[in-house]
Scaffold this motif. Structure first.
Motif, PDB file in Angstrom:
ATOM      1  N   GLU A 156     -13.798 -76.054  35.598  1.00 36.07           N
ATOM      2  CA  GLU A 156     -12.646 -75.838  36.476  1.00 36.07           C
ATOM      3  C   GLU A 156     -13.125 -75.542  37.905  1.00 36.07           C
ATOM      4  N   GLY A 157     -12.336 -75.929  38.890  1.00 39.92           N
ATOM      5  CA  GLY A 157     -12.700 -75.689  40.287  1.00 39.92           C
ATOM      6  C   GLY A 157     -12.417 -74.248  40.689  1.00 39.92           C
ATOM      7  N   LYS A 158     -12.925 -73.885  41.851  1.00 41.14           N
ATOM      8  CA  LYS A 158     -12.740 -72.503  42.323  1.00 41.14           C
ATOM      9  C   LYS A 158     -11.266 -72.175  42.569  1.00 41.14           C
ATOM     10  N   ASP A 159     -10.509 -73.146  43.050  1.00 37.54           N
ATOM     11  CA  ASP A 159      -9.077 -72.900  43.296  1.00 37.54           C
ATOM     12  C   ASP A 159      -8.366 -72.520  42.011  1.00 37.54           C
ATOM     13  N   LYS A 160      -8.690 -73.245  40.947  1.00 38.64           N
ATOM     14  CA  LYS A 160      -8.057 -72.996  39.650  1.00 38.64           C
ATOM     15  C   LYS A 160      -8.486 -71.627  39.107  1.00 38.64           C
ATOM     16  N   ILE A 161      -9.763 -71.319  39.246  1.00 39.33           N
ATOM     17  CA  ILE A 161     -10.269 -70.027  38.762  1.00 39.33           C
ATOM     18  C   ILE A 161      -9.582 -68.888  39.518  1.00 39.33           C
ATOM     19  N   LYS A 162      -9.519 -69.029  40.832  1.00 37.68           N
ATOM     20  CA  LYS A 162      -8.899 -67.995  41.671  1.00 37.68           C
ATOM     21  C   LYS A 162      -7.424 -67.813  41.306  1.00 37.68           C
ATOM     22  N   GLU A 163      -6.734 -68.929  41.169  1.00 37.68           N
ATOM     23  CA  GLU A 163      -5.296 -68.886  40.853  1.00 37.68           C
ATOM     24  C   GLU A 163      -5.051 -68.203  39.508  1.00 37.68           C
ATOM     25  N   PHE A 164      -5.886 -68.556  38.511  1.00 36.73           N
ATOM     26  CA  PHE A 164      -5.727 -67.958  37.182  1.00 36.73           C
ATOM     27  C   PHE A 164      -5.924 -66.443  37.243  1.00 36.73           C
ATOM     28  N   LEU A 165      -6.978 -66.011  37.919  1.00 31.64           N
ATOM     29  CA  LEU A 165      -7.291 -64.569  37.961  1.00 31.64           C
ATOM     30  C   LEU A 165      -6.243 -63.794  38.754  1.00 31.64           C
ATOM     31  N   GLU A 166      -5.747 -64.403  39.830  1.00 26.49           N
ATOM     32  CA  GLU A 166      -4.738 -63.710  40.635  1.00 26.49           C
ATOM     33  C   GLU A 166      -3.433 -63.545  39.866  1.00 26.49           C
ATOM     34  N   LYS A 167      -3.100 -64.586  39.139  1.00 28.56           N
ATOM     35  CA  LYS A 167      -1.838 -64.567  38.393  1.00 28.56           C
ATOM     36  C   LYS A 167      -1.910 -63.630  37.187  1.00 28.56           C
ATOM     37  N   LYS A 168      -2.983 -63.779  36.432  1.00 26.36           N
ATOM     38  CA  LYS A 168      -3.112 -63.050  35.164  1.00 26.36           C
ATOM     39  C   LYS A 168      -3.433 -61.569  35.389  1.00 26.36           C
ATOM     40  N   PHE A 169      -4.290 -61.297  36.372  1.00 25.29           N
ATOM     41  CA  PHE A 169      -4.779 -59.918  36.522  1.00 25.29           C
ATOM     42  C   PHE A 169      -4.287 -59.234  37.796  1.00 25.29           C
ATOM     43  N   LYS A 170      -3.472 -59.955  38.546  1.00 23.70           N
ATOM     44  CA  LYS A 170      -2.882 -59.389  39.773  1.00 23.70           C
ATOM     45  C   LYS A 170      -3.954 -58.918  40.767  1.00 23.70           C
ATOM     46  N   TYR A 171      -5.061 -59.640  40.817  1.00 22.32           N
ATOM     47  CA  TYR A 171      -6.085 -59.350  41.822  1.00 22.32           C
ATOM     48  C   TYR A 171      -5.776 -60.137  43.090  1.00 22.32           C
ATOM     49  N   ASN A 172      -6.059 -59.534  44.238  1.00 24.65           N
ATOM     50  CA  ASN A 172      -5.983 -60.286  45.491  1.00 24.65           C
ATOM     51  C   ASN A 172      -7.391 -60.795  45.812  1.00 24.65           C
ATOM     52  N   LEU A 173      -7.593 -62.084  45.584  1.00 27.00           N
ATOM     53  CA  LEU A 173      -8.923 -62.669  45.807  1.00 27.00           C
ATOM     54  C   LEU A 173      -8.950 -63.502  47.084  1.00 27.00           C
ATOM     55  N   SER A 174      -7.938 -63.273  47.938  1.00 25.22           N
ATOM     56  CA  SER A 174      -7.840 -64.038  49.187  1.00 25.22           C
ATOM     57  C   SER A 174      -8.405 -63.303  50.390  1.00 25.22           C
ATOM     58  N   ILE A 175      -8.847 -62.069  50.190  1.00 24.69           N
ATOM     59  CA  ILE A 175      -9.423 -61.324  51.327  1.00 24.69           C
ATOM     60  C   ILE A 175     -10.831 -61.864  51.584  1.00 24.69           C
ATOM     61  N   PRO A 176     -11.118 -62.286  52.825  1.00 21.48           N
ATOM     62  CA  PRO A 176     -12.457 -62.820  53.094  1.00 21.48           C
ATOM     63  C   PRO A 176     -13.538 -61.765  52.859  1.00 21.48           C
ATOM     64  N   LEU A 177     -14.665 -62.211  52.336  1.00 24.28           N
ATOM     65  CA  LEU A 177     -15.777 -61.303  52.066  1.00 24.28           C
ATOM     66  C   LEU A 177     -16.210 -60.574  53.342  1.00 24.28           C
ATOM     67  N   SER A 178     -16.143 -61.289  54.479  1.00 26.84           N
ATOM     68  CA  SER A 178     -16.562 -60.676  55.752  1.00 26.84           C
ATOM     69  C   SER A 178     -15.690 -59.466  56.096  1.00 26.84           C
ATOM     70  N   VAL A 179     -14.427 -59.520  55.705  1.00 28.19           N
ATOM     71  CA  VAL A 179     -13.510 -58.392  55.960  1.00 28.19           C
ATOM     72  C   VAL A 179     -13.816 -57.244  54.989  1.00 28.19           C
ATOM     73  N   ILE A 180     -13.986 -57.579  53.713  1.00 24.67           N
ATOM     74  CA  ILE A 180     -14.296 -56.551  52.707  1.00 24.67           C
ATOM     75  C   ILE A 180     -15.574 -55.814  53.088  1.00 24.67           C
ATOM     76  N   LYS A 181     -16.551 -56.599  53.511  1.00 28.68           N
ATOM     77  CA  LYS A 181     -17.895 -56.082  53.801  1.00 28.68           C
ATOM     78  C   LYS A 181     -17.901 -54.983  54.870  1.00 28.68           C
ATOM     79  N   GLU A 182     -16.983 -55.094  55.820  1.00 29.94           N
ATOM     80  CA  GLU A 182     -16.951 -54.137  56.928  1.00 29.94           C
ATOM     81  C   GLU A 182     -16.871 -52.688  56.454  1.00 29.94           C
ATOM     82  N   SER A 183     -16.105 -52.468  55.374  1.00 26.24           N
ATOM     83  CA  SER A 183     -15.913 -51.079  54.942  1.00 26.24           C
ATOM     84  C   SER A 183     -16.417 -50.825  53.520  1.00 26.24           C
ATOM     85  N   HIS A 184     -17.070 -51.834  52.911  1.00 29.17           N
ATOM     86  CA  HIS A 184     -17.457 -51.683  51.502  1.00 29.17           C
ATOM     87  C   HIS A 184     -18.607 -50.687  51.350  1.00 29.17           C
TER      88      HIS A 184
END
Ligand SMILES: [Mg+2]
Length: 269
Positions: A156-184
């Motif tokens: 499966e492609g990354k879009d499909k994987i992302k969509e499945f995880l966001e829908k099923k587990f209610k994760y927000n996987l759309s935040i860019p890593l560069s943004v997360i990294k600033e305060s991680h």
């Protein structure tokens, strides 16, 4: 399965010496940690009993996982286990632990390879987490990682994987890593550390970039690289030779043996 273990090895130094540098060097003091030990235990649990389970077999299967976690802890008690896990592992009468940390998600990668449908994959992921992580947040993270591996290995492609995880587990996987990294920061809570590890994979271009993305978040580096590396291996299906060479001599023989046996049955199948 070595994709997860190599992530653990390369991340091990940076779990203590956090870095935000994507171009960090592979440190000579790197070594396998508890993540690899428990992945070997999960591999062994599946090799010993590869059958699907139904709701009636859940409790028996939890006991099988628990016995192997304790056995592998006893082999490598100094591999960096958390205090809650150690207390649980040392007490044979302990009830299921209720940790919300990422320990169930870090060891779940083999489950993404072993079962023939998503329903069984999610059930086994839950059951493998239960002995120590009988907690909704921790089980959800373990299921999300197992599902990502399952989908990736099926092409499966990354879009499909992302969509499945966001829908099923209610994760927000759309935040860019560069943004997360600033305060991680270092925090092994499941809801804090597992989604960024998945994003580290989603933003990668190959296996090595997935683990570099994960480690340079500057957080729980070994576990986040273990998760990102495990999904990345299932997706890219190849690992650079220089990473294999660096890591292979840093993994103990009995961990290698269990993982190799699992790979021969499931990865190369
Ligand atoms: Mg560790």
């Amino acid at each position: 399965m070595f994709g997860a273990i190599y992530g653990d090895v390369i991340g091990s130094y940076y779990e203590v010496h956090c870095t935000k540098d994507y171009n960090f060097v592979f440190n000579q003091d790197s070594s396998f940690t508890d993540d690899s030990v428990l992945i070997a235990a999960v591999c062994k649990a599946i090799i010993d009993d590869p059958s699907d389970i139904t709701a009636f077999r859940v409790n028996a299967r939890i006991k099988e996982y628990a016995a192997l976690y304790r056995q592998y802890y006893a082999y490598y008690p100094h591999a960096g286990f958390g205090n809650m896990f150690i207390a649980w592992a040392k007490n044979p009468y302990a009830k299921n632990g209720r940790s919300y940390a990422n320990g169930a998600a870090m060891r779940v990668i083999p489950i993404g390879y072993a079962y023939s449908n998503m329903e069984q994959t999610l059930l086994q992921a839950k059951v493998s987490g239960m002995p120590t992580h009988n907690n909704r947040e921790a089980i959800k993270a373990a299921q999300a990682v197992a599902a990502a591996v399952y989908l990736a290995r099926h092409g499966e492609g990354k879009d499909k994987i992302k969509e499945f995880l966001e829908k099923k587990f209610k994760y927000n996987l759309s935040i860019p890593l560069s943004v997360i990294k600033e305060s991680h920061v270092f925090n092994c809570r499941s809801s804090y550390s597992v989604p960024p590890a998945i994003i580290a994979f989603l933003e990668s271009t190959d296996y090595e970039s997935a683990i570099r993305n994960a480690i340079s978040l500057g957080g729980d580096a070994d576990t986040q690289a273990c998760i990102a590396g495990g999904i990345a291996e299932a997706y890219y299906k190849e690992i650079p030779e220089h990473i294999k060479r660096f890591c292979d001599r840093r993994i103990d023989g009995s961990i290698k043996a269990a993982v190799k046996e699992f790979d021969q049955k499931y990865w190369m199948a």
